[in-house]
Enzyme design. Sequence first.
Site, PDB file in Angstrom:
ATOM      1  N   THR A 154       0.855  -1.177   0.000  1.00 48.22           N
ATOM      2  CA  THR A 154       0.000   0.000   0.000  1.00 48.22           C
ATOM      3  C   THR A 154       0.886   1.219   0.000  1.00 48.22           C
ATOM      4  OG1 THR A 154      -1.423   1.343   1.456  1.00 48.22           O
ATOM      5  CG2 THR A 154      -0.163  -0.374   2.499  1.00 48.22           C
ATOM      6  N   CYS A 195      -1.923   5.192  -5.207  1.00 45.13           N
ATOM      7  CA  CYS A 195      -2.725   4.343  -4.335  1.00 45.13           C
ATOM      8  C   CYS A 195      -2.859   3.032  -5.071  1.00 45.13           C
ATOM      9  CB  CYS A 195      -4.095   4.957  -4.053  1.00 45.13           C
ATOM     10  SG  CYS A 195      -5.194   3.840  -3.168  1.00 45.13           S
TER      11      CYS A 195
END
Length: 239
Positions: free
Chosen positions: A83, A197
């Site tokens: 992430t 992202c």
Amino acid sequence: MKTIGLLGGMSWESSSEYYRLINQGINQKLGGHHSAKSIMMSVDFEEVKQFQHHDEWDKATELMIKGAQQIERGGADFLLICTNTMHKMADDVQKSINIPLIHIADATAQTIKDAGLTKIGLLGTAFTMEEEFYKGRLSSRHGLEVVVPDQEGRQLVHDIIYRELCLGKIVAASKRVYQQVIEKLIDKGCQGVILGCTEISLLIKQEDVAVPLFNTTALHAEAAVSHALKGDRVPHKDH
């Protein structure tokens, strides 16, 4: 081949992409029935999300450190945090383990520099776009000029990530919103855009925009493959 440690679940939608891309990458390099040696520890994203949005980053850091240490004990040779946003505590995680952490921003920046670009747009969660842990690293370590959307654009990008993409929802209207945000970044002189992202690549593809996109999930996975095979003799494959 080294064993890849994956700290995932943030969200599991993007973690499944990591797993797919890494195994495909290993197979492309080695052929046959080769796949990656890997260990994944997957967290409950609802818990992480609550920590993020209630500004309880100390608890989030504890959770990430615990997960990283579990992965190290499991036998991983190096670690990926799957992430972008949770690289906020990457330095603390690295200090807590004895195996190297492959930073997602470094893997992304190297590809941008190799492409000869210097001014880059950044999309991601509000945390990634507004705080210095990510864009600051791109600037200070890699000399890139980083541009983020205006306040309204940042809010739109952030909300779509949490309300749709992290839940696996792909909405055509949201793609158009992202395209409009990217067009504004291009108008500001951005030569390319970082999909900062790991879920954004589920929505926006290269053919959707006029400048190069840098898919952090794919670039991070590619760096993992390279590191896993570093020092190994890669067999010649007949075509």
